[in-house]
Design a protein around this motif. Structure first.
Motif, PDB file in Angstrom:
ATOM      1  N   PRO A 178      38.082  80.426  44.554  1.00 38.81           N
ATOM      2  CA  PRO A 178      37.099  80.857  45.569  1.00 38.81           C
ATOM      3  C   PRO A 178      35.906  79.918  45.657  1.00 38.81           C
ATOM      4  CG  PRO A 178      37.932  82.765  44.398  1.00 38.81           C
ATOM      5  CD  PRO A 178      38.495  81.560  43.687  1.00 38.81           C
ATOM      6  N   TYR A 179      35.403  79.454  44.512  1.00 41.97           N
ATOM      7  CA  TYR A 179      34.249  78.548  44.518  1.00 41.97           C
ATOM      8  C   TYR A 179      34.572  77.249  45.257  1.00 41.97           C
ATOM      9  CZ  TYR A 179      31.102  74.927  42.794  1.00 41.97           C
ATOM     10  OH  TYR A 179      30.241  73.852  42.713  1.00 41.97           O
ATOM     11  N   ARG A 180      35.702  76.639  44.945  1.00 46.08           N
ATOM     12  CA  ARG A 180      36.038  75.361  45.579  1.00 46.08           C
ATOM     13  C   ARG A 180      36.305  75.535  47.072  1.00 46.08           C
ATOM     14  NH1 ARG A 180      39.114  71.272  41.414  1.00 46.08           N
ATOM     15  NH2 ARG A 180      37.722  71.649  39.642  1.00 46.08           N
ATOM     16  N   LEU A 181      36.957  76.619  47.436  1.00 44.67           N
ATOM     17  CA  LEU A 181      37.184  76.863  48.864  1.00 44.67           C
ATOM     18  C   LEU A 181      35.878  77.098  49.595  1.00 44.67           C
ATOM     19  CD1 LEU A 181      40.342  79.157  48.621  1.00 44.67           C
ATOM     20  CD2 LEU A 181      40.262  76.831  49.550  1.00 44.67           C
ATOM     21  N   ALA A 182      34.945  77.794  48.934  1.00 41.78           N
ATOM     22  CA  ALA A 182      33.642  78.029  49.565  1.00 41.78           C
ATOM     23  C   ALA A 182      32.887  76.718  49.743  1.00 41.78           C
ATOM     24  CB  ALA A 182      32.822  79.007  48.722  1.00 41.78           C
ATOM     25  N   MET A 183      32.941  75.836  48.751  1.00 37.22           N
ATOM     26  CA  MET A 183      32.277  74.544  48.880  1.00 37.22           C
ATOM     27  C   MET A 183      32.893  73.709  50.004  1.00 37.22           C
ATOM     28  SD  MET A 183      29.587  73.776  47.227  1.00 37.22           S
ATOM     29  CE  MET A 183      28.560  74.217  45.843  1.00 37.22           C
ATOM     30  N   ARG A 184      34.210  73.728  50.100  1.00 40.28           N
ATOM     31  CA  ARG A 184      34.855  72.990  51.197  1.00 40.28           C
ATOM     32  C   ARG A 184      34.417  73.537  52.551  1.00 40.28           C
ATOM     33  NH1 ARG A 184      40.999  73.392  48.898  1.00 40.28           N
ATOM     34  NH2 ARG A 184      40.462  72.837  46.738  1.00 40.28           N
ATOM     35  N   ALA A 209      32.725  78.373  36.042  1.00 36.09           N
ATOM     36  CA  ALA A 209      33.410  77.383  35.206  1.00 36.09           C
ATOM     37  C   ALA A 209      33.890  76.183  36.023  1.00 36.09           C
ATOM     38  CB  ALA A 209      34.580  78.026  34.461  1.00 36.09           C
ATOM     39  N   ASP A 210      32.955  75.530  36.685  1.00 36.65           N
ATOM     40  CA  ASP A 210      33.291  74.368  37.503  1.00 36.65           C
ATOM     41  C   ASP A 210      32.068  73.458  37.600  1.00 36.65           C
ATOM     42  OD1 ASP A 210      34.750  72.647  39.174  1.00 36.65           O
ATOM     43  OD2 ASP A 210      35.676  74.337  40.229  1.00 36.65           O
ATOM     44  N   LEU A 211      32.214  72.366  38.328  1.00 38.01           N
ATOM     45  CA  LEU A 211      31.127  71.409  38.494  1.00 38.01           C
ATOM     46  C   LEU A 211      30.403  71.617  39.818  1.00 38.01           C
ATOM     47  CD1 LEU A 211      32.757  68.041  37.332  1.00 38.01           C
ATOM     48  CD2 LEU A 211      31.277  69.564  36.011  1.00 38.01           C
ATOM     49  N   THR A 219      34.663  67.410  42.618  1.00 42.59           N
ATOM     50  CA  THR A 219      35.763  68.307  42.253  1.00 42.59           C
ATOM     51  C   THR A 219      36.274  69.215  43.362  1.00 42.59           C
ATOM     52  OG1 THR A 219      34.201  69.976  41.483  1.00 42.59           O
ATOM     53  CG2 THR A 219      35.005  68.425  39.845  1.00 42.59           C
ATOM     54  N   THR A 220      35.427  69.679  44.252  1.00 39.55           N
ATOM     55  CA  THR A 220      35.816  70.840  45.049  1.00 39.55           C
ATOM     56  C   THR A 220      36.809  70.517  46.158  1.00 39.55           C
ATOM     57  OG1 THR A 220      33.882  70.645  46.509  1.00 39.55           O
ATOM     58  CG2 THR A 220      33.635  71.999  44.542  1.00 39.55           C
ATOM     59  N   ALA A 221      37.072  69.231  46.431  1.00 39.48           N
ATOM     60  CA  ALA A 221      38.087  68.888  47.425  1.00 39.48           C
ATOM     61  C   ALA A 221      39.497  68.935  46.847  1.00 39.48           C
ATOM     62  CB  ALA A 221      37.820  67.498  47.995  1.00 39.48           C
ATOM     63  N   ALA A 222      39.608  69.075  45.525  1.00 39.94           N
ATOM     64  CA  ALA A 222      40.913  69.012  44.851  1.00 39.94           C
ATOM     65  C   ALA A 222      41.310  70.391  44.327  1.00 39.94           C
ATOM     66  CB  ALA A 222      40.841  68.014  43.699  1.00 39.94           C
ATOM     67  N   PRO A 223      42.629  70.602  44.086  1.00 41.31           N
ATOM     68  CA  PRO A 223      43.075  71.852  43.464  1.00 41.31           C
ATOM     69  C   PRO A 223      42.448  71.996  42.081  1.00 41.31           C
ATOM     70  CG  PRO A 223      44.916  70.612  44.394  1.00 41.31           C
ATOM     71  CD  PRO A 223      43.732  69.700  44.408  1.00 41.31           C
ATOM     72  N   PRO A 224      42.425  73.235  41.547  1.00 49.40           N
ATOM     73  CA  PRO A 224      42.980  74.470  42.121  1.00 49.40           C
ATOM     74  C   PRO A 224      42.083  75.061  43.201  1.00 49.40           C
ATOM     75  CG  PRO A 224      41.919  74.941  40.026  1.00 49.40           C
ATOM     76  CD  PRO A 224      41.867  73.447  40.195  1.00 49.40           C
TER      77      PRO A 224
END
Length: 226
Positions: free
Chosen positions: A120-126, A212-214, A112-117
């Motif tokens: 902060p969590y997804r940007l941190a994982m990237r 609230a994410d994977l 999930t974390t390479a895709a929008p939205p």
């Protein structure tokens, strides 16, 4: 591993044994006849050596790597993601099998974390994945291809499954990512994908269970040498 036949008399090679959790399980609850735990640094496994479990300090990426035998099961978890020469190492691991033996591999996949939205969590994982790739060469982009690679190596009965643990407060995986972010914080900031404030926000959402994410998950793939 039980479904693949681990039990009395089975010879196992645990590649990249780390702290020895899998090697110890194979030698105790798994009931394997012999377990060879291989790592460049075996100090965390050596206190448990004895009985069915023995250790070998070696670099599996070395062309002259030789564990001194063939095995019914060869297992590597969170190893190939760090090796740029993974295709050569994969072939070497296959060659460690006796006919009918299984090669079992586990590496991360990020669903999930390479895709929008761009939370902060997804940007941190990237930022974490980029920092790890820049600093130590970590690459998880190959993981979804693992079943095909096993088939291309001539293995049969190839299978794979994905396990994604829940990102909730106080979960072991949550603590693991928080610790990883803390240890790689400066490298993550250096990617330019996050700043200190955004990283702190991501950390807060993870620590409190409001993310609230994977989580990135574990793909386990296996195949049998005919």
């Amino acid at each position: 591993m039980r479904a693949l036949g681990v039990g009395a008399g089975v010879r196992c090679c645990e590649v990249g044994a780390g702290t020895g959790t899998i090697a110890r399980w194979l030698a105790t609850a798994g009931g394997a006849g012999e377990v060879l735990a291989v790592d460049r640094d075996t100090r965390f496994v050596e206190p448990f050596a004895g009985g069915a479990l023995r250790t070998l300090t070696a670099d599996i990426s070395s062309p002259d790597f030789d564990p001194g035998g063939r095995f019914d099961l060869v297992h590597a978890r969170f190893v190939l993601m760090h090796l740029p020469e993974r295709h050569r190492v994969l072939a070497r691991l296959r060659d460690l099998l006796v006919p009918g033996g299984y090669l079992v591999l586990g590496d991360p996949v990020d669903l999930t974390t390479a895709a929008p939205p761009d939370t902060p969590y997804r940007l941190a994982m990237r930022a974490m994945w980029r920092a790890l790739r820049t600093s130590i060469g970590t690459d998880i982009s190959w993981t979804p291809d693992c079943p095909r690679l096993l088939r291309d190596l001539g293995l049969s009965e190839v299978g794979a499954e994905v396990f994604v643990p829940a990102l909730v407060a106080d979960a072991p995986i949550t603590a693991f990512w928080l610790d990883t972010w803390d240890r790689t914080r400066e490298a993550m900031l250096a990617t330019g994908l996050v700043d200190a404030g955004l990283l702190d926000e991501a950390r807060e959402s993870l620590a409190t269970g409001t993310v609230a994410d994977l989580s990135p998950g574990l793909v386990t793939s296996w195949g049998r040498l005919p």
